[in-house]
Design an enzyme around this catalytic site. Structure first.
Site, PDB file in Angstrom:
ATOM      1  CD  GLU A 275      -2.687  -1.276  -0.172  1.00  0.00           C
ATOM      2  OE1 GLU A 275      -3.219  -0.282  -0.669  1.00  0.00           O
ATOM      3  OE2 GLU A 275      -2.693  -2.401  -0.708  1.00  0.00           O
ATOM      4  CD1 TRP A 278      -1.266  -0.509  -3.810  1.00  0.00           C
ATOM      5  CD2 TRP A 278      -1.592   0.570  -5.766  1.00  0.00           C
ATOM      6  NE1 TRP A 278      -1.815  -1.397  -4.718  1.00  0.00           N
ATOM      7  CE2 TRP A 278      -2.029  -0.757  -5.910  1.00  0.00           C
ATOM      8  CE3 TRP A 278      -1.705   1.439  -6.842  1.00  0.00           C
ATOM      9  CZ2 TRP A 278      -2.569  -1.235  -7.104  1.00  0.00           C
ATOM     10  CZ3 TRP A 278      -2.238   0.961  -8.038  1.00  0.00           C
ATOM     11  CH2 TRP A 278      -2.664  -0.362  -8.165  1.00  0.00           C
ATOM     12  CD1 TRP A 306     -17.676  11.909 -18.429  1.00  0.00           C
ATOM     13  CD2 TRP A 306     -18.298  10.117 -17.241  1.00  0.00           C
ATOM     14  NE1 TRP A 306     -16.546  11.140 -18.207  1.00  0.00           N
ATOM     15  CE2 TRP A 306     -16.902  10.037 -17.471  1.00  0.00           C
ATOM     16  CE3 TRP A 306     -18.909   9.102 -16.510  1.00  0.00           C
ATOM     17  CZ2 TRP A 306     -16.116   8.989 -17.009  1.00  0.00           C
ATOM     18  CZ3 TRP A 306     -18.127   8.060 -16.042  1.00  0.00           C
ATOM     19  CH2 TRP A 306     -16.755   7.997 -16.305  1.00  0.00           C
ATOM     20  CG  ASN A 341      -8.486   1.592  -0.095  1.00  0.00           C
ATOM     21  OD1 ASN A 341      -8.373   2.522  -0.882  1.00  0.00           O
ATOM     22  ND2 ASN A 341      -8.245   0.336  -0.439  1.00  0.00           N
ATOM     23  CD1 TRP A 359     -13.146  10.053 -14.858  1.00  0.00           C
ATOM     24  CD2 TRP A 359     -11.748  11.031 -13.435  1.00  0.00           C
ATOM     25  NE1 TRP A 359     -12.111  10.573 -15.598  1.00  0.00           N
ATOM     26  CE2 TRP A 359     -11.230  11.169 -14.750  1.00  0.00           C
ATOM     27  CE3 TRP A 359     -11.024  11.572 -12.378  1.00  0.00           C
ATOM     28  CZ2 TRP A 359     -10.028  11.836 -15.020  1.00  0.00           C
ATOM     29  CZ3 TRP A 359      -9.827  12.238 -12.642  1.00  0.00           C
ATOM     30  CH2 TRP A 359      -9.349  12.363 -13.951  1.00  0.00           C
ATOM     31  CD1 TRP A 382     -11.216  10.364  -6.670  1.00  0.00           C
ATOM     32  CD2 TRP A 382     -13.062   9.651  -7.724  1.00  0.00           C
ATOM     33  NE1 TRP A 382     -12.267  10.518  -5.817  1.00  0.00           N
ATOM     34  CE2 TRP A 382     -13.415  10.093  -6.430  1.00  0.00           C
ATOM     35  CE3 TRP A 382     -14.061   9.153  -8.555  1.00  0.00           C
ATOM     36  CZ2 TRP A 382     -14.733  10.052  -5.962  1.00  0.00           C
ATOM     37  CZ3 TRP A 382     -15.372   9.108  -8.088  1.00  0.00           C
ATOM     38  CH2 TRP A 382     -15.694   9.553  -6.805  1.00  0.00           C
TER      39      TRP A 382
END
Ligand SMILES: Cc1cc2nc3c(=O)[nH]c(=O)nc-3n(C[C@H](O)[C@H](O)[C@H](O)COP(=O)(O)OP(=O)(O)OC[C@H]3O[C@@H](n4cnc5c(N)ncnc54)[C@H](O)[C@@H]3O)c2cc1C
Length: 468
Positions: A275, A278, A306, A341, A359, A382
């Site tokens: 993590e 990440w 969208w 998360n 988004w 996102w």
């Protein structure tokens, strides 16, 4: 050097701070400076929770520095104007700071370098916030990675440097320079704080780390997925404000790993490291592909049509979509400035793939609300959820909010905490209250604003239209 200014930015701590340690080693006098930038109160993403956390972290830094005999000077305004003036005022030869990675801060730092050079003052920046920077982990063709797994493998091959320790007490008197007052709270600059935010400052961060490494890290791999369990480290606001150093976290993780009693505990420690990687992965994506701040990592997805339904967006923001797991997560975010998360992924998928809303609307709302709001991690999260990013979940992977909730909040403990209207629903209906229309009507909890099964098809069609 006689006098160096250490400009505190996202490194509000006295230990494991690379630039500050270098300043303490190389200068007779270190002058600690914090600039309360105009942008902190006027920028498009300013949010009360993050601002409150920042102000409290600076206050705690002031105390920690005072214990070492240093006086933190605060100036309010624009760093580009303040730094040259302040450097002249204190007779500094150089300004030290830890490097920032967002494109807008890098452009600003270039301008500051020029402005300081003009008056003969140096500006040195140090790697501190990450273990490996954007050009330090490249693939065999010398290009940045765009997929996480090979990136993380390459990351793990290199030895992580040790923490740099705490600076010592002040060596020389630095003079009495006037300091501006920081706003007492976000309310003072027009951002009323309605959220109950976590404890800020370096001590609070080190205490969180100590507690996490003493036990929870060993069950992290499983517990991290269940919002009601609070199985994460909760370190993200501190990593964001720099009230803890990344090398300190990894050193403590390595110590914990040595003490792990079984294979599961070792695996949990490794999952936790992943993590942290990440975080660095998204930091390098942001730096190497700055277009992600303006649109999709894969430009073909900028053509997605969208729906951008304003009413649906407001219902999502306010936790009134009729999907309990989504609404509980959003109400939690609005009340605390934090979100688990797993829930971030669920609500982000819901906004983009059920409500078919861009988004970037969600990214912006998160930045305003989150106490840990970080451009790189937020944008990465996102784009991953929307299916438009680097290592993205493929666009046809669409979370079902009910099955996600049943898997990760079985019995509805988390959902009930944030949606009192659902208190009378039995466990098997708490994630789909519409299955009992009479009880739903009585509860005052809203009906679903869209039907997942219908929206799924529309979403696939929307993506197929641009994929061809
Ligand atoms: C849509 C979306 C938006 C997000 N926005 C942010 C954000 O603005 N700021 C932020 O710090 N994280 C963000 N994340 C990542 C993640 O949700 C949080 O880092 C995590 O929930 C913080 O809790 P923790 O400190 O207990 O994390 P832990 O699980 O204890 O993880 C340790 C640390 O690793 C880092 N980390 C963990 N997961 C990720 C990840 N997926 N991406 C990048 N770094 C990660 C964080 O620094 C975190 O503190 C986002 C994720 C999604 C899906």
């Amino acid at each position: 050097m006689k006098a160096v200014i250490h400009w505190f930015r996202r490194d509000l701590r006295v230990s494991d701070n690379v630039a500050l340690s270098e300043a303490a080693k190389r200068a007779e006098t270190v002058i600690p400076l914090f600039i309360f930038e105009d942008a902190f109160r006027t920028g498009p993403d300013v949010g009360a929770a993050r601002l409150a956390f920042l102000l409290q972290s600076v206050e705690s830094l002031r105390k920690n520095l005072a214990e070492l005999g240093h006086t933190l000077i605060v100036r309010c305004g624009k760093s580009e104007e303040i730094l040259p003036t302040f450097a002249k005022e204190v007779g500094a030869q150089c300004v030290f700071a830890n490097k920032r990675y967002e494109p807008y801060t890098q452009r600003r730092d270039e301008r500051i370098t020029g402005a300081l050079l003009k008056i003969g003052v140096g500006f040195e920046m140090f790697k501190d916030a990450v273990v490996w920077e954007e050009q330090e982990i490249l693939n065999l063709s010398g290009k940045p990675y765009t997929v996480f797994t090979p990136y993380s493998k390459a990351w793990k091959v290199k030895a992580v440097p040790a923490p740099v320790g705490k600076i010592g007490p002040r060596k020389a008197v630095s003079g009495n320079y006037p300091s501006d007052a920081l706003p007492a709270s976000p309310d003072a600059v027009g951002y009323p704080l309605t959220q109950k935010i976590p404890a800020a400052g370096e001590r609070a961060a080190l205490e969180l780390l100590r507690k996490f490494m003493a036990g929870p890290v060993y069950s992290y791999a499983t517990n991290r997925n269940f919002p009601a369990l609070d199985g994460g480290s909760n370190l993200s606001p501190h990593l964001r404000a720099g009230t803890i150093g990344i090398r300190t976290i990894i050193a403590e993780l390595n110590k914990a790993k040595v003490k792990a009693v079984d294979a599961n505990a070792v695996k949990s420690c490794e999952t936790f490291l992943n993590e942290l990687i990440w975080r660095e992965f998204y930091a390098q994506v942001l730096h190497n592909f700055p277009h992600v701040t303006k649109g999709a990592f894969r430009p073909e997805y900028d053509k997605l049509q969208w729906s951008d339904n304003q009413e649906h967006f407001v219902a999502w923001c306010e936790g009134r979509t009729g999907y309990p797991i989504v609404d509980a997560a959003m109400r939690c975010l609005n009340a605390t400035g934090t979100m688990h998360n797993r829930l971030r992924m669920i609500v982000a998928m819901f906004l983009t793939k059920d409500l078919l809303i861009n988004w970037q609307w969600g990214e912006r709302y998160f930045m305003k609300q989150l106490v840990d709001g970080d451009m790189a991690a937020n944008n990465g999260g996102w784009q991953w959820s929307a299916g438009t990013g680097t290592d993205a979940a493929p666009y046809f992977r669409i979370f079902n909010p009910v099955s996600q909730a049943e898997k990760f909040d079985a019995g509805g403990k988390f959902v009930r905490q944030w949606i009192p209207e659902l208190k009378d629903f039995p466990d098997d209906l708490v994630h789909q209250p519409w299955e009992n229309p009479l009880l739903l009507a009585k509860s005052k909890y809203p009906s679903r604003i869209v039907l997942h099964e219908e929206q799924r098809g529309k979403c696939l069609a929307m993506f197929k239209a641009v994929k061809g």
